[in-house]
Design an enzyme around this catalytic site. Sequence first.
Site: not given
Ligand code: SER
Length: 313
Positions: A11-12, A143
């Site tokens: 991942g990033q 999330y």
């Molecule tokens: N970068 C993430 C998102 O935009 C936030 O933690 O989902």
Amino acid sequence: MKRILITGANGQIGSELITELGGWHGHENVIGLDLQVPRHFIQRKEVGNYEIMNVMDKIGLQEIVERYDISVIYHLASLLSATGEMKPDLTWDVNLNGLKNVLDLAKKYDIQVFWPSSIAAFGPSSPRMNTPQATVLEPNTMYGVTKVAGELLCNYYFHKFNVDVRSLRYPGLISYKTLPGGGTTDYAVEIFYEAVRNKRYTCFVKPGTRLPMMYMPDAIKATVDIMDASSHKIKVRTSYNLSAISFSAEELVAEIKKHIPEFVCVYEPDFHQAIADSWPQNIDDSIARRDWGWEHDYNLAAMTEDMLKKLKN
Ligand code: SER
């Protein structure tokens, strides 16, 4: 000697952390784990071991921990905010059951753990300016729900089972090596790629949308620093507020235009807007600065200059 496992290594954040930690600890001592191995990893000599696995596979994870004698896990495998709204069940499973699997192994094998939380832990009822370390956490995204529950789970495992787990509430992260995927702050990464490639970008949030952001070298530094700090300095075992820059989409466009005057950004806000509007504009990270000496290096101008230089190369 530390043996380090990085989940979400593809991942990033993981794709940068694996190289950084390999440089410090020896590439053979850093094991990457992800759902798939990308071609560029197979070709890169500096990457040591790599395992293809789903973090929901607890028995598989245990086998890897035993085989490599793992002492530290950076558990980065996660779905992000926008994907989370499309796949809430999967987001719950991966983000929380994956974390619980890692914490259970940490408890059993005395492993130090890093786990990322996010500005998404905050919600519409949190203060949006200078959001304090301890405040209302009522996110309205799946999330964000997994981030709040995950923070509480980490805190519980620390106090109940003495698991040395440390965490940061990352802002949006901007990087040139690997694109993020499925996040709301992704626009601030894509915009650089498109500015260099096509001199044009269609932005999915409104011009005035202001969010906390950070350049990846600062995020990597914070991650390594919190893990290296002596345990008595880590007083927050949920997750530390972490902050560097805060800008609106139109301020970012203006900064890019200083380097690429022909660059044009058009705005077509979509479902990402509601997610962005539920998050803080900037957050107060003075507790991280006090407890373990956090400092950031990059402001908007320095980050923009470096991003464009690296992407053009
Ligand atoms: N970068 C993430 C998102 O935009 C936030 O933690 O989902």
